[in-house]
Design an enzyme around this catalytic site. Structure first.
Site, PDB file in Angstrom:
ATOM      1  N   ASP A  68       9.823  -3.843   4.363  1.00 15.12           N
ATOM      2  CA  ASP A  68       9.703  -5.122   3.450  1.00 15.12           C
ATOM      3  C   ASP A  68      11.162  -5.178   3.002  1.00 15.12           C
ATOM      4  O   ASP A  68      11.395  -6.298   2.962  1.00 15.12           O
ATOM      5  CB  ASP A  68       8.862  -4.840   2.061  1.00 15.12           C
ATOM      6  CG  ASP A  68       7.326  -4.913   2.602  1.00 15.12           C
ATOM      7  OD1 ASP A  68       7.066  -5.202   3.671  1.00 15.12           O
ATOM      8  OD2 ASP A  68       6.493  -4.504   1.855  1.00 15.12           O
ATOM      9  N   GLU A  98      -5.926 -11.203  25.593  1.00 13.76           N
ATOM     10  CA  GLU A  98      -7.215 -11.830  24.920  1.00 13.76           C
ATOM     11  C   GLU A  98      -6.772 -11.788  23.658  1.00 13.76           C
ATOM     12  O   GLU A  98      -6.115 -10.766  22.981  1.00 13.76           O
ATOM     13  CB  GLU A  98      -8.294 -10.811  25.173  1.00 13.76           C
ATOM     14  CG  GLU A  98      -9.895 -11.483  24.796  1.00 13.76           C
ATOM     15  CD  GLU A  98     -10.485 -12.346  26.005  1.00 13.76           C
ATOM     16  OE1 GLU A  98      -9.722 -12.520  27.118  1.00 13.76           O
ATOM     17  OE2 GLU A  98     -11.645 -12.729  25.683  1.00 13.76           O
ATOM     18  N   LYS A 112     -13.674  -5.191  28.395  1.00 16.01           N
ATOM     19  CA  LYS A 112     -13.789  -6.537  28.328  1.00 16.01           C
ATOM     20  C   LYS A 112     -13.876  -7.051  26.907  1.00 16.01           C
ATOM     21  O   LYS A 112     -14.877  -7.003  26.353  1.00 16.01           O
ATOM     22  CB  LYS A 112     -14.788  -7.084  29.093  1.00 16.01           C
ATOM     23  CG  LYS A 112     -14.882  -8.508  29.337  1.00 16.01           C
ATOM     24  CD  LYS A 112     -15.940  -9.019  30.420  1.00 16.01           C
ATOM     25  CE  LYS A 112     -16.017 -10.443  30.549  1.00 16.01           C
ATOM     26  NZ  LYS A 112     -16.089 -11.332  29.328  1.00 16.01           N
ATOM     27  N   GLU A 137     -10.954  -1.588  32.555  1.00 15.58           N
ATOM     28  CA  GLU A 137     -10.452  -1.845  31.267  1.00 15.58           C
ATOM     29  C   GLU A 137     -11.640  -2.529  30.362  1.00 15.58           C
ATOM     30  O   GLU A 137     -12.454  -3.116  30.856  1.00 15.58           O
ATOM     31  CB  GLU A 137      -9.431  -3.089  31.443  1.00 15.58           C
ATOM     32  CG  GLU A 137      -8.405  -2.936  31.995  1.00 15.58           C
ATOM     33  CD  GLU A 137      -7.354  -4.095  32.429  1.00 15.58           C
ATOM     34  OE1 GLU A 137      -7.655  -5.014  31.919  1.00 15.58           O
ATOM     35  OE2 GLU A 137      -6.529  -4.102  33.304  1.00 15.58           O
TER      36      GLU A 137
END
Ligand code: IVH
Length: 699
Positions: A38, A175, A117, A115
């Site tokens: 930060d 995705e 989905k 992989e």
């Protein structure tokens, strides 16, 4: 520091921040504390505030655009975003492997990538000289929407690729999804704000990505996994190499992707995943099997719709076994009595289930389900859990046969089977059992569209006896509303204004809202086009109604019965009395919803369909209703005139005949997809509100 030194200093600071945010968000192994991170970030913010001319688009401070945008621009994908073929069993995966091998003849495929989905939505990220310049949704696969400002807020999407030698242009696809924890948090907040929650993380992700205010998107904590290249000029040769390159560039890649050399191992892997899916912190709905080698992918090419080089393996819907403790009867809006199983609570697809539908008494009898039985229950996607069948071997002899109610549990009126002989219905149209759902339907968007008259309000109005039929809604006063919980002056005013406005939606919408069995939006419109007002329908004979091409005899009789029942006639008179306009729909302005549905012709329109076998999700009358309402025809025998045969479990000789005649056969999975497509809420992706109203009301 002179300007050059300052530029260099700021650049170093940014690189430090990129480096640490990569460790934090992508690799999950931070080297510095949040506090130190930060501090670096604040320093950069301060320097950029003092020197706004030095702010760059890829600066980590630029994730959140301060202002909402007005709309999303469209973008034509350079490379279409396609969909994939699907398999639902090991057998189907094996057959796919055989098809691949047949296609490639002597060439052998030596590697596949498997992989997860991810159950989210596809997005294309464009990086130019390493900087994120555009993010585009899949849209219809050809044209998507530019959602860059929103995508930038997703913390594990790098604003700049971590490389000194980025490609000039590269499109990375992946995705966007919502981790379950973030989903639960959003829904808790929506519930607090009395806004309908999202049905599942995928809907929430889709709704969020399409919000116009990036600040809210930023709070929602979406995440991203990269899985393939779109447009590119790289020299990458395999999927596995691509995933490694993505990781090097600082893109998040799903850590569970695997390189597998042997197709039998691919199948084993798929089978082993079925049970592990719920242990992940995000939803996956299957696995994707990809041929690793790009040259082979090229050679395999496409079928008419989908690439041959990959396959989606979708998990079978989850099942669980539990004891059926008792059966309660629920009375729906059309007086339908639905038996509901009360179960010993059990975990199913990550949630605890204690109720499941038993559909109807015919189904109970056919499956011989008894109280005390151990039953298998199933939940597929958003569909409400249902009882699949009984485990007969676990019977103890103490089980009790489920009896069919002779009287309505709410009003004690007689119940009879409907015309198709499947559903039990309470004959008292005035029955208060279905009143709440009847009113909700009347106020719903497809009918009178009374905004603000939702679940909670209807519940209170009915419980306090303020509303006993739809016409009573128009008799409500401000005082009536002010007496309800959490109802202030402004809200009451709004609801009253919405009620008033609904008086002018036109005859077709009123007709739809009456809650006549089988009369939904589409049928109501057809009826209204032929019978321009209530009077015309009150005078119509069954023959007049059945004369309409799209209306069958059962439907015609139901409509006739309604308009000749005391309840129906009173309701029409009451609606007239309170000033609801009942003029022909052609003279009224159709709502946006009506517009959309009527221009979107159903798949069944004009098709002749034959049904054989039984289906998990539907009874035959339900399928028939769906098809007929959409202007298809259901016939008994297969002939050359048949367009489609619906094939369920244990199909009869009709299936064989269909195959002989080369008629298209549809199985339950395809039907489910079609159902979802035709019944998905058209606003689901753009608004906060979501979900299927009938399902929400049911449980
Ligand atoms: S590759 C031809 N890989 O599933 C499409 N897609 O049901 C190539 N999806 O639209 C896509 N995880 O949004 C690919 N590991 C993965 C995926 C994946 C999820 C989505 C994708 C696609 C949808 C098709």
């Amino acid at each position: 520091m002179n300007k050059t030194e300052l530029i260099q200093y700021i650049q170093k600071l940014r690189e430090k921040i990129w480096y640490h945010s990569q460790l934090y968000y992508i690799e999950a192994r931070p080297e510095i504390s949040d506090f130190e991170y930060d501090r670096l970030f604040d320093e950069l913010v301060k320097l950029e505030q003092e020197h706004p001319d030095l702010i760059t688009a890829d600066s980590p401070t630029q994730r959140v655009e301060p202002k909402p945008i007005s709309h999303f621009e469209k973008f034509k994908h350079q490379v279409p975003m396609l969909s994939m073929d699907k398999a639902y069993s090991s057998q189907e995966i094996r057959e796919y492997g055989q098809r691949l091998q047949r296609f490639l003849k002597t060439k052998v495929i030596t590697a596949y990538v498997v992989e997860p989905k991810i159950d989210g939505l596809a997005i294309a990220l464009w990086y130019e000289n390493g900087v994120l310049t555009k993010a585009v949704t899949r849209g219809d696969g050809e044209v998507g929407e530019i959602v860059t400002t929103n995508a930038r807020t997703i913390r594990n999407i790098p604003l700049r690729l971590l490389t000194q030698t980025p490609p000039k242009v590269v499109e990375i696809r992946g995705e966007v999804y919502l981790p379950r924890a973030a989903f639960n948090k959003i829904n808790q907040e929506l519930a607090k704000a009395k806004v309908e929650p999202f049905a599942n993380p995928r809907n929430a992700a889709a709704g969020t990505l399409k919000l116009l205010d990036p600040k809210i998107v930023s709070q929602r904590r979406l995440a991203f996994f990269a899985y393939s290249l779109g447009y590119h000029e790289t020299l990458l040769q395999t999927q596995w190499q691509t995933l490694s390159q993505f990781k090097e560039w600082g893109l998040p890649v799903n850590p569970l992707a695997q390189l597998v050399n042997d197709f039998e191992k691919v199948i084993e892997l798929c089978e082993s995943w079925q049970h592990t899916q719920h242990s992940l912190p995000y939803d996956i709905d299957g696995l994707v099997i990809k041929v690793n080698d790009f040259a082979l992918q090229q050679e395999l090419g496409m079928t008419s719709r989908t690439p041959r080089w990959l396959l989606a393996y979708k998990f079978a819907p989850d099942q669980a076994i539990t004891r059926l403790e008792k059966v309660v009867v629920q009375v729906g809006k059309r007086g339908t009595l639905t038996p509901v199983a009360i179960l010993q609570p059990v975990e199913l697809s990550g949630s605890i289930v204690s109720r499941a539908t038993l559909h109807n008494y015919d189904d109970i009898q056919r499956k011989d389900i008894r109280i005390g039985d151990m039953v298998t229950i199933v939940k597929a996607g958003e569909i409400i859990p249902k009882v699949l069948g009984v485990i007969v071997e676990r019977r103890t002899g103490q089980e009790v046969v489920i009896s069919m109610p002779q009287r309505c549990p709410v009003c004690n009126s007689e119940v009879t089977k409907d015309a198709e002989g499947v559903y039990l219905r309470c004959q008292n149209l005035n029955c208060q059992g279905g009143l709440k759902s009847k009113l909700l339907f009347f106020a719903s968007r497809e009918a009178m569209d009374i905004r603000g008259l939702g679940d909670k309000l209807v519940e209170q109005l009915v419980d306090r006896g303020k509303v006993q039929n739809p016409a009573d809604i128009y008799r409500l006063t401000k005082q009536d509303l002010l007496e309800l919980e959490r109802m202030g002056e402004v809200s009451a005013q709004k609801v009253l204004a919405a009620i008033e406005a609904s008086k002018h939606r036109g005859w077709a919408r009123v007709l739809c809202g009456l809650g006549i069995h089988h009369v939904g939006e589409r049928v109501a419109q057809i009826l209204a086009e032929h019978f321009h007002n209530a009077q015309a329908l009150l005078q119509a004979k069954v023959e007049d109604i059945v004369a309409i091409h799209e209306i069958g005899p059962i439907l015609a009789q139901t409509v006739y019965d309604f308009f000749h029942s005391t309840y129906g006639q009173n309701l029409i008179a009451n609606l007239q009395e309170v000033g609801v306009d009942m003029i022909s729909v052609s003279k009224t302005q159709p709502s946006a919803m009506l517009d959309q549905k009527t221009t979107q012709v159903s798949f069944w329109h004009g098709k002749t369909v034959v049904i054989t076998g039984s289906f998990q999700q539907w009874t035959r009358p339900q399928l028939k209703e769906w098809i007929e309402v959409a202007q298809g025809k259901v016939s008994d025998g297969v002939s050359k005139k048949t367009n489609i045969v619906l094939v369920g479990d244990d199909p009869g000789s009709k299936f064989q005949k269909a195959q002989e005649l080369g008629i298209v056969c549809m199985h339950e999975t395809e039907l489910q997809e079609l159902w979802q497509k035709e019944h998905s809420n058209p606003n689901a992706n753009t608004q906060e509100r979501n979900g299927n109203p009938t399902q929400t009301n049911f449980f």
